[in-house]
Design an enzyme around this catalytic site. Sequence first.
Site, PDB file in Angstrom:
ATOM      1  N   CYS A  96      -2.288   1.695   7.950  1.00  0.00           N
ATOM      2  CA  CYS A  96      -1.536   0.781   7.094  1.00  0.00           C
ATOM      3  C   CYS A  96      -1.999  -0.654   7.273  1.00  0.00           C
ATOM      4  CB  CYS A  96      -0.034   0.948   7.296  1.00  0.00           C
ATOM      5  SG  CYS A  96       0.723  -0.071   8.525  1.00  0.00           S
ATOM      6  N   CYS A 134      -1.938  -2.897  14.881  1.00  0.00           N
ATOM      7  CA  CYS A 134      -1.695  -2.640  13.460  1.00  0.00           C
ATOM      8  C   CYS A 134      -2.149  -3.791  12.563  1.00  0.00           C
ATOM      9  CB  CYS A 134      -0.202  -2.378  13.259  1.00  0.00           C
ATOM     10  SG  CYS A 134       0.262  -2.252  11.533  1.00  0.00           S
ATOM     11  N   CYS A 194       3.029  -4.971  15.797  1.00  0.00           N
ATOM     12  CA  CYS A 194       2.484  -4.069  16.818  1.00  0.00           C
ATOM     13  C   CYS A 194       1.021  -4.454  17.073  1.00  0.00           C
ATOM     14  CB  CYS A 194       2.567  -2.618  16.355  1.00  0.00           C
ATOM     15  SG  CYS A 194       4.262  -2.057  16.144  1.00  0.00           S
ATOM     16  N   GLU A 230       0.828  -1.204   0.000  1.00  0.00           N
ATOM     17  CA  GLU A 230       0.000   0.000   0.000  1.00  0.00           C
ATOM     18  C   GLU A 230       0.864   1.256   0.000  1.00  0.00           C
ATOM     19  OE1 GLU A 230      -3.330  -2.027   2.933  1.00  0.00           O
ATOM     20  OE2 GLU A 230      -2.245  -0.243   3.568  1.00  0.00           O
ATOM     21  N   CYS A 262       4.892  -7.184   7.746  1.00  0.00           N
ATOM     22  CA  CYS A 262       5.830  -6.613   8.725  1.00  0.00           C
ATOM     23  C   CYS A 262       6.095  -7.632   9.824  1.00  0.00           C
ATOM     24  CB  CYS A 262       5.242  -5.338   9.327  1.00  0.00           C
ATOM     25  SG  CYS A 262       6.356  -4.544  10.505  1.00  0.00           S
ATOM     26  N   CYS A 280       2.863   8.496   1.634  1.00  0.00           N
ATOM     27  CA  CYS A 280       3.332   7.583   2.671  1.00  0.00           C
ATOM     28  C   CYS A 280       3.666   6.262   1.976  1.00  0.00           C
ATOM     29  CB  CYS A 280       2.225   7.394   3.706  1.00  0.00           C
ATOM     30  SG  CYS A 280       2.628   6.179   4.968  1.00  0.00           S
TER      31      CYS A 280
END
Length: 371
Positions: free
Chosen positions: A344, A125, A122, A98, A118, A111
């Site tokens: 995100c 997220c 987190c 994205e 990832c 961005c």
Amino acid sequence: MYSASSKTMPCLLGMSTEEIVRLLEEMGQKPYRGRQISAWIYKHRARNFGEMTDLPLSLREQLSAAFSIGRGEVLLERKSCDGTVKLLLGLRDGESVECVYLPYEGRDSVCVSTQVGCPVACAFCATGLMGFRRNLTAGEIVEQVLVAQDIAVREQGENARISNVVFMGMGEPLLNLEATVKAMKLINSELGISMRSLTVSTVGVIPAIRRLAEYRLPFTLAVSLHAPEQKLREQIVPLARRYPLDELLQACHEYAEITGRRVTYEYVMLAGVNDSLKHARRLGMLLKGELAHVNLIPYNPCPEIEGFEASPPEQIQRFQEELERCGVRATARVPRGRDIEAACGQLKGSLAGRKALGRMSEGCATSERTL
Ligand code: SF4
């Protein structure tokens, strides 16, 4: 779509003008041919060699047979009521990432993502839920800026320019340090965007922060703190177990000393979790006297993640005032693109979900295109 052979050909996007010139010289061409090709890729945002009409046809054919420019396809696009456009970009190996175009008055931004998925996970997220797939190349990072520039021109006219790039999309940039630094240099040298207008966000990979300090590049380092205490931070950012808060703050202090650059601290405001005035005072104590600025980020809730809610705007304001009372400068960010799942990982997740469900969702004044 990519042809089977173009998927495996070397890409020119991701090479500097100097590197393209050297490549063309190895092919027996004059240096100016390399400069022409670089201008087509980075300034004119050409998608194929056929567009490079000031090159001889034979050279265009030679290039097409051996190289790919490396531009991908936009798979999905959502436009928010506030002008934010979120894009899902297809990559050559079938993965997707994205990027978000953010129009501001006289300061259009993008961005960008640095990884597919990832590994940091987190707690709040959506990207973290996907796990880690792979690192992006420098070319794949730069391409997101080119895509955003296409959107800026479409939305605002020929004179529109992306002037700011934030490395804050999918992935942890400092776990893909080499490609991130190369992309920053290309964005600066090939796209003409000032290094001072680049922001790299990290949850705090301490060895990489120390290495970045040695580069002495004048970009902004943004450290996602999200909690002023080690235990709470470990719950929100699992990587904090490896990189404890006190060591992270020491590394940031040294970074600011070495580079002379103010460090930005990002703090996502989670209702009842990290947003009390006690947390604000603790954060104020940690950062008082530092070359620092705090960005308070309103949480963008997403359906896949349970247990977190956005702090009310009044609480964010009280938190900000408490920080200022402690002598720490702070800004409350204005939320963008809430109606298009702009946090995100949400768009990619929503495309996967929709493919499974075989339906399209609709927003308020939001528009969406599947491309
Ligand atoms: S917030 Fe950033 S670092 Fe954390 S899981 Fe999401 S993409 Fe990774």
